[in-house]
Design a protein around this motif. Structure first.
Motif, PDB file in Angstrom:
ATOM      1  N   GLU B  39       0.947  -1.317  -0.050  1.00 56.56           N
ATOM      2  CA  GLU B  39      -0.069   0.054  -0.135  1.00 56.56           C
ATOM      3  C   GLU B  39       0.814   1.126  -0.032  1.00 56.56           C
ATOM      4  O   GLU B  39       1.988   0.950   0.411  1.00 56.56           O
ATOM      5  CB  GLU B  39      -0.968  -0.180   1.320  1.00 56.56           C
ATOM      6  N   ALA B  40       0.400   2.459  -0.676  1.00 55.09           N
ATOM      7  CA  ALA B  40       1.158   3.616  -0.624  1.00 55.09           C
ATOM      8  C   ALA B  40       0.845   4.406   0.467  1.00 55.09           C
ATOM      9  O   ALA B  40      -0.406   4.509   1.374  1.00 55.09           O
ATOM     10  CB  ALA B  40       0.631   4.367  -1.823  1.00 55.09           C
ATOM     11  N   LEU B  41       2.080   4.905   1.197  1.00 54.82           N
ATOM     12  CA  LEU B  41       1.951   5.577   2.436  1.00 54.82           C
ATOM     13  C   LEU B  41       1.675   7.174   2.015  1.00 54.82           C
ATOM     14  O   LEU B  41       1.663   7.533   0.693  1.00 54.82           O
ATOM     15  CB  LEU B  41       3.301   5.597   3.055  1.00 54.82           C
ATOM     16  N   PRO B  42       1.196   7.970   2.792  1.00 56.92           N
ATOM     17  CA  PRO B  42       0.869   9.284   2.576  1.00 56.92           C
ATOM     18  C   PRO B  42       2.349   9.945   1.983  1.00 56.92           C
ATOM     19  O   PRO B  42       3.306   9.628   2.380  1.00 56.92           O
ATOM     20  CB  PRO B  42       0.414  10.055   3.832  1.00 56.92           C
ATOM     21  N   SER B  43       1.991  10.983   0.994  1.00 58.60           N
ATOM     22  CA  SER B  43       3.307  11.501   0.339  1.00 58.60           C
ATOM     23  C   SER B  43       3.772  12.292   1.274  1.00 58.60           C
ATOM     24  O   SER B  43       3.095  12.999   2.120  1.00 58.60           O
ATOM     25  CB  SER B  43       3.226  11.699  -0.981  1.00 58.60           C
ATOM     26  N   ILE B  44       5.137  12.898   1.311  1.00 59.10           N
ATOM     27  CA  ILE B  44       5.883  13.342   2.389  1.00 59.10           C
ATOM     28  C   ILE B  44       5.162  14.827   2.609  1.00 59.10           C
ATOM     29  O   ILE B  44       4.832  15.131   3.638  1.00 59.10           O
ATOM     30  CB  ILE B  44       7.289  13.802   1.999  1.00 59.10           C
ATOM     31  N   GLU B  72       9.468   0.852   1.250  1.00 52.62           N
ATOM     32  CA  GLU B  72      10.405   0.857   0.079  1.00 52.62           C
ATOM     33  C   GLU B  72      10.028   2.303  -0.429  1.00 52.62           C
ATOM     34  O   GLU B  72       9.016   2.580  -0.590  1.00 52.62           O
ATOM     35  CB  GLU B  72       9.869  -0.341  -0.653  1.00 52.62           C
ATOM     36  N   THR B  73      11.166   3.105  -0.964  1.00 43.91           N
ATOM     37  CA  THR B  73      10.782   4.376  -1.330  1.00 43.91           C
ATOM     38  C   THR B  73      11.174   4.443  -3.024  1.00 43.91           C
ATOM     39  O   THR B  73      12.450   4.230  -2.959  1.00 43.91           O
ATOM     40  CB  THR B  73      11.297   5.360  -0.436  1.00 43.91           C
ATOM     41  N   LEU B  74      10.432   5.006  -3.668  1.00 46.89           N
ATOM     42  CA  LEU B  74      11.045   5.160  -5.143  1.00 46.89           C
ATOM     43  C   LEU B  74      10.727   6.750  -5.438  1.00 46.89           C
ATOM     44  O   LEU B  74       9.733   7.353  -5.509  1.00 46.89           O
ATOM     45  CB  LEU B  74       9.984   4.240  -6.063  1.00 46.89           C
ATOM     46  N   ALA B  75      11.894   7.072  -5.730  1.00 50.09           N
ATOM     47  CA  ALA B  75      12.028   8.541  -5.873  1.00 50.09           C
ATOM     48  C   ALA B  75      11.071   9.079  -7.091  1.00 50.09           C
ATOM     49  O   ALA B  75      11.289   8.483  -8.406  1.00 50.09           O
ATOM     50  CB  ALA B  75      13.338   9.122  -6.348  1.00 50.09           C
ATOM     51  N   GLY B  76      10.401  10.033  -6.813  1.00 55.59           N
ATOM     52  CA  GLY B  76       9.344  10.490  -7.969  1.00 55.59           C
ATOM     53  C   GLY B  76       8.032   9.746  -7.991  1.00 55.59           C
ATOM     54  O   GLY B  76       7.090  10.456  -8.470  1.00 55.59           O
ATOM     55  N   LYS B  77       8.061   8.729  -7.400  1.00 55.39           N
ATOM     56  CA  LYS B  77       6.810   7.941  -7.385  1.00 55.39           C
ATOM     57  C   LYS B  77       6.010   8.068  -5.867  1.00 55.39           C
ATOM     58  O   LYS B  77       4.902   8.134  -5.952  1.00 55.39           O
ATOM     59  CB  LYS B  77       7.152   6.493  -7.515  1.00 55.39           C
ATOM     60  N   GLY B  78       6.720   7.819  -4.804  1.00 50.70           N
ATOM     61  CA  GLY B  78       6.304   7.621  -3.523  1.00 50.70           C
ATOM     62  C   GLY B  78       6.801   6.492  -2.779  1.00 50.70           C
ATOM     63  O   GLY B  78       7.862   5.872  -3.173  1.00 50.70           O
ATOM     64  N   CYS B  79       6.200   6.486  -1.576  1.00 56.18           N
ATOM     65  CA  CYS B  79       6.801   5.334  -0.666  1.00 56.18           C
ATOM     66  C   CYS B  79       5.816   4.323  -0.262  1.00 56.18           C
ATOM     67  O   CYS B  79       4.251   4.462  -0.195  1.00 56.18           O
ATOM     68  CB  CYS B  79       7.065   6.012   0.746  1.00 56.18           C
ATOM     69  N   PHE B  80       5.988   3.193  -0.117  1.00 53.25           N
ATOM     70  CA  PHE B  80       5.026   1.913  -0.154  1.00 53.25           C
ATOM     71  C   PHE B  80       5.501   0.919   0.899  1.00 53.25           C
ATOM     72  O   PHE B  80       6.895   0.921   1.110  1.00 53.25           O
ATOM     73  CB  PHE B  80       5.102   1.264  -1.638  1.00 53.25           C
ATOM     74  N   LEU B  81       4.530   0.372   1.399  1.00 51.44           N
ATOM     75  CA  LEU B  81       4.703  -0.737   2.535  1.00 51.44           C
ATOM     76  C   LEU B  81       5.582  -1.913   1.754  1.00 51.44           C
ATOM     77  O   LEU B  81       4.939  -2.288   0.682  1.00 51.44           O
ATOM     78  CB  LEU B  81       3.552  -1.179   3.157  1.00 51.44           C
ATOM     79  N   LYS B  82       6.745  -2.450   2.246  1.00 53.03           N
ATOM     80  CA  LYS B  82       7.489  -3.229   1.579  1.00 53.03           C
ATOM     81  C   LYS B  82       6.530  -4.688   1.572  1.00 53.03           C
ATOM     82  O   LYS B  82       6.069  -5.031   2.495  1.00 53.03           O
ATOM     83  CB  LYS B  82       8.764  -3.501   2.348  1.00 53.03           C
TER      84      LYS B  82
END
Lengths: 152, 152
Positions: B39-44, B72-82
């Motif tokens: 799942e995507a986390l709230p963006s920063i 797990e964080t993908l620059a430009g896309k977002g952060c996701f629960l691994k």
DNA sequence: ATAACTGTCCTACTTGCCTATGACAGTTGA
DNA sequence: TCAACTGTCATAGGCAAGTAGGACAGTTAT
């Protein structure tokens, strides 16, 4: 090197504050029976000298341990492992305990430890501490009079 | 107030660093199933705005969570629960786990909690987390496509 | 009384942590 | 291509934490 020096080992490269290393190691030693109830702790100055740190660093560790209800300090006499019940009331004890357990449970989850393996580990660690306490308890009996502390 | 805002509550009077409050609450949320794998986390930036803190404070929390192998964080896309296994090898996992369990066991000792009561509490907390995960898992199924993350 | 212990308090320095601002770089959809 | 997102890095200020030194106070035995 005295027997007290062996009780505590400081790692100056760990980045962990020295006084917290002292706190943790005394907590651990007490839980594993290496320190007995009512027993005198190394006094501040000699211990500080052996560990090559300032007296106040040890004093801070002891103050922290006292605030946690683990030791009791009598000015002019020394510091002693507390005998008797914790000073905390049931609701506080419950909060502290659940907090610690939750941290372990959450960590286990993220390390993908199964419920079964987790419970096995918990039993194993409980055994570990109780085994050490047993061992030491049977080795030397009544090495000193615990009530000799309150002579005043 | 968005649904993301409800995920995290900051207590500015607690003295505990904000970024650590974020870390702990996300760890807890993930372990209790409130956050799902992938799942995507709230963006920063939006999250920082809602919590009234600096972006870098949230970024620091996310960096810490990534170093713990939780997100797990993908620059430009977002952060996701691994999703998938922890990046730690068995010996490291063991050390981390035993450390957490020992802290709970030592605390229990000093709070004079019996072995029996301690084990009951552990089971109780395990149930607590598993119950929440169950509940949420059955409520909504497949709300989004977990593999939509890797589109590049 | 004195000397040698015990812990305590006050003060101060230094270092690192926490937070914040600005500029930068990758991704996506119009 | 451009605009609006995403996360990242470099820099810096403020302040608390950790440590340390000097002086003080209670205890004990000589």
């Amino acid at each position: 090197m005295t027997v007290d020096a062996m009780l505590i080992q400081i790692d100056f490269k760990s980045g962990k504050p020295v006084y917290l290393q002292v706190v943790d190691q005394i907590r651990y030693a007490a839980a594993s029976g290496r320190l007995r109830s009512g027993e005198a702790l190394p006094s501040i100055r000699p211990l500080a000298e052996e560990l090559r740190v300032n007296r106040n660093t040890i004093a801070k560790a002891y103050a922290e341990l006292e605030s946690q209800g683990i030791i009791e300090t009598l000015a002019g006499k020394g510091c002693f492992l507390k005998e008797g019940a914790t000073p905390f009331k049931a609701s506080v004890r419950e909060k502290l305990l659940v907090k610690e357990i939750d941290e372990a449970v959450v960590t286990a989850h993220h390390l993908q430890i199964s419920r079964k393996e987790f419970l096995q580990r918990v039993e194993e660690r409980l055994d570990h501490f109780e085994a050490r306490a047993q061992e030491i308890g049977s080795k030397e009996q009544n090495p000193r009079n615990p009530s000799s502390k309150h002579t005043s």
